[in-house]
Motif scaffolding. Structure first.
Motif, mmCIF file in Angstrom:
data_model
loop_
_atom_site.group_PDB
_atom_site.id
_atom_site.type_symbol
_atom_site.label_atom_id
_atom_site.label_comp_id
_atom_site.label_asym_id
_atom_site.label_seq_id
_atom_site.Cartn_x
_atom_site.Cartn_y
_atom_site.Cartn_z
ATOM 1 N N LEU A 21 -22.779 -17.765 -59.827
ATOM 2 C CA LEU A 21 -24.001 -17.652 -60.605
ATOM 3 C C LEU A 21 -24.257 -18.860 -61.486
ATOM 4 N N LEU A 22 -23.204 -19.552 -61.904
ATOM 5 C CA LEU A 22 -23.363 -20.694 -62.797
ATOM 6 C C LEU A 22 -23.090 -22.019 -62.104
ATOM 7 N N GLY A 23 -22.715 -21.977 -60.832
ATOM 8 C CA GLY A 23 -22.528 -23.212 -60.095
ATOM 9 C C GLY A 23 -21.276 -23.976 -60.485
ATOM 10 N N LEU A 24 -20.237 -23.280 -60.951
ATOM 11 C CA LEU A 24 -19.006 -23.962 -61.327
ATOM 12 C C LEU A 24 -18.260 -24.414 -60.073
ATOM 13 N N PRO A 25 -17.384 -25.440 -60.208
ATOM 14 C CA PRO A 25 -16.675 -25.944 -59.032
ATOM 15 C C PRO A 25 -15.865 -24.853 -58.340
ATOM 16 N N ASP A 26 -15.827 -24.904 -57.027
ATOM 17 C CA ASP A 26 -15.097 -23.924 -56.234
ATOM 18 C C ASP A 26 -14.585 -24.624 -54.989
ATOM 19 N N ALA A 27 -13.290 -24.679 -54.837
ATOM 20 C CA ALA A 27 -12.711 -25.378 -53.696
ATOM 21 C C ALA A 27 -12.709 -24.527 -52.434
ATOM 22 N N GLY A 28 -13.029 -23.252 -52.544
ATOM 23 C CA GLY A 28 -12.988 -22.378 -51.391
ATOM 24 C C GLY A 28 -11.547 -22.131 -50.976
ATOM 25 N N SER A 29 -11.332 -21.866 -49.704
ATOM 26 C CA SER A 29 -9.972 -21.679 -49.206
ATOM 27 C C SER A 29 -9.981 -21.943 -47.720
ATOM 28 N N ALA A 30 -8.791 -21.905 -47.143
ATOM 29 C CA ALA A 30 -8.683 -22.141 -45.706
ATOM 30 C C ALA A 30 -9.367 -21.048 -44.910
ATOM 31 N N LYS A 31 -9.636 -19.897 -45.538
ATOM 32 C CA LYS A 31 -10.208 -18.760 -44.822
ATOM 33 C C LYS A 31 -11.734 -18.754 -44.800
ATOM 34 N N GLY A 32 -12.388 -19.645 -45.539
ATOM 35 C CA GLY A 32 -13.841 -19.605 -45.546
ATOM 36 C C GLY A 32 -14.454 -20.698 -46.383
ATOM 37 N N VAL A 53 -15.624 -17.543 -49.638
ATOM 38 C CA VAL A 53 -14.376 -17.074 -50.227
ATOM 39 C C VAL A 53 -14.138 -17.813 -51.532
ATOM 40 N N HIS A 54 -13.731 -17.081 -52.566
ATOM 41 C CA HIS A 54 -13.306 -17.695 -53.820
ATOM 42 C C HIS A 54 -12.067 -16.977 -54.319
ATOM 43 N N SER A 55 -11.029 -17.746 -54.605
ATOM 44 C CA SER A 55 -9.764 -17.190 -55.098
ATOM 45 C C SER A 55 -9.251 -16.070 -54.202
ATOM 46 N N GLY A 56 -9.477 -16.225 -52.897
ATOM 47 C CA GLY A 56 -8.994 -15.247 -51.937
ATOM 48 C C GLY A 56 -9.844 -14.010 -51.796
ATOM 49 N N VAL A 57 -10.935 -13.900 -52.570
ATOM 50 C CA VAL A 57 -11.806 -12.723 -52.519
ATOM 51 C C VAL A 57 -13.010 -13.015 -51.629
ATOM 52 N N PRO A 58 -13.181 -12.288 -50.516
ATOM 53 C CA PRO A 58 -14.359 -12.503 -49.673
ATOM 54 C C PRO A 58 -15.637 -12.107 -50.415
ATOM 55 N N GLN A 59 -16.650 -12.930 -50.287
ATOM 56 C CA GLN A 59 -17.948 -12.636 -50.869
ATOM 57 C C GLN A 59 -19.024 -12.849 -49.820
ATOM 58 N N ILE A 60 -20.138 -12.178 -50.001
ATOM 59 C CA ILE A 60 -21.285 -12.358 -49.131
ATOM 60 C C ILE A 60 -22.507 -12.539 -50.015
ATOM 61 N N LEU A 61 -23.289 -13.572 -49.761
ATOM 62 C CA LEU A 61 -24.467 -13.882 -50.555
ATOM 63 C C LEU A 61 -25.725 -13.724 -49.719
ATOM 64 N N SER A 191 -11.670 -1.753 -62.323
ATOM 65 C CA SER A 191 -10.265 -1.905 -61.937
ATOM 66 C C SER A 191 -9.906 -3.352 -61.654
ATOM 67 N N GLY A 192 -10.887 -4.136 -61.224
ATOM 68 C CA GLY A 192 -10.612 -5.521 -60.879
ATOM 69 C C GLY A 192 -9.981 -5.695 -59.520
ATOM 70 N N SER A 193 -9.694 -4.614 -58.802
ATOM 71 C CA SER A 193 -9.103 -4.680 -57.478
ATOM 72 C C SER A 193 -10.155 -4.307 -56.444
ATOM 73 N N VAL A 194 -10.762 -5.309 -55.823
ATOM 74 C CA VAL A 194 -11.836 -5.059 -54.865
ATOM 75 C C VAL A 194 -11.570 -5.845 -53.595
ATOM 76 N N SER A 195 -12.141 -5.362 -52.495
ATOM 77 C CA SER A 195 -11.926 -6.011 -51.207
ATOM 78 C C SER A 195 -13.012 -7.028 -50.886
ATOM 79 N N GLN A 196 -14.202 -6.841 -51.448
ATOM 80 C CA GLN A 196 -15.328 -7.748 -51.210
ATOM 81 C C GLN A 196 -16.267 -7.696 -52.402
ATOM 82 N N ILE A 197 -17.045 -8.748 -52.563
ATOM 83 C CA ILE A 197 -18.138 -8.755 -53.535
ATOM 84 C C ILE A 197 -19.404 -9.199 -52.824
ATOM 85 N N GLY A 198 -20.480 -8.431 -52.984
ATOM 86 C CA GLY A 198 -21.792 -8.846 -52.500
ATOM 87 C C GLY A 198 -22.596 -9.352 -53.672
ATOM 88 N N ILE A 199 -23.281 -10.443 -53.505
ATOM 89 C CA ILE A 199 -24.129 -10.993 -54.574
ATOM 90 C C ILE A 199 -25.503 -11.292 -54.001
#
Length: 207
Positions: A21-32, A53-61, A191-199
């Motif tokens: 949302l704020l455009g901060l740096p994100d290196a991604g990961s080998a998975k995405g 992917v960010h910090s190992g958490v799959p996201q879909i935009l 809980s902070g424990s989620v499998s995916q985040i949609g934005i």
């Protein structure tokens, strides 16, 4: 509860959302692909959905109006508008405004699922996070989803999510710098424990 709430996401997920949302740096990961890159594509006109992917958490935009499917839930923002005193849960806060997101939520599983507006969604506007307001409405055009409604398997529900935000956020950040974040059924933003985040990006212009 009619209040601007502190984020119910964990500190790690706040960082994930801040990246998008704020455009901060994100290196991604080998998975995405990195989510900052995916967001740039949305801002440049892509509708999505775009997986990242960010910090190992799959996201879909995706942009507003585009159905965004996670593993168990598909959410579409059909329209958005802002106005004063739409929610009637409590007297309005000084310098506040209500944001109404008309949505369609589909249950993509084989069992009935409960949609908890507070546990499954959060509105990010600029640097602030808001949880949905419960209660009634002064505005006949606003149709509440109902408190934690059940959605039958393969079925969908339409209604409005109402958030009370600072008027300054409306002027400076909504909708260009705003997004609706959501997660799968059976999980919780608290809980902070989620499998995916949609934005879902509510506007173009560099969230």
């Amino acid at each position: 509860m009619r209040t601007r709430a502190r984020s119910r996401f964990s500190a790690g997920l706040i960082a994930v959302l801040a990246t998008v949302l704020l455009g901060l740096p994100d290196a991604g990961s080998a998975k995405g692909v990195a989510c900052a890159h995916a967001l740039k594509e949305i801002d440049q006109g892509a509708n999505g959905p775009i997986a990242c992917v960010h910090s190992g958490v799959p996201q879909i935009l995706a942009e507003a109006g585009t159905p965004l499917a996670l593993k168990t839930i598909t959410l579409t923002v059909l329209s958005e508008r802002a106005g004063h005193n739409i929610s009637d849960t409590l007297p309005p806060f000084p310098d506040s405004v209500d944001v109404v997101l008309s949505v369609q939520i589909s249950n993509d599983t084989t069992i009935s699922r409960q949609f908890s507006e507070v546990d499954l969604t959060e509105l990010e506007v600029g640097d602030d996070e808001y949880t949905v307001d419960y209660g009634g409405t002064h505005d006949q055009a606003a149709v509440r989803l109902g408190e934690n409604p059940y959605i039958a398997p393969g079925k969908s529900l339409r209604g409005d999510l109402i958030f009370t935000i600072h008027h300054s956020d409306l002027k400076s950040a909504f909708p260009a710098h705003a997004g609706l974040a959501f997660i799968n059924f059976g999980q919780s933003t608290a809980s902070g424990s989620v499998s995916q985040i949609g934005i879902i990006a509510l506007g173009r212009g560099g969230l």
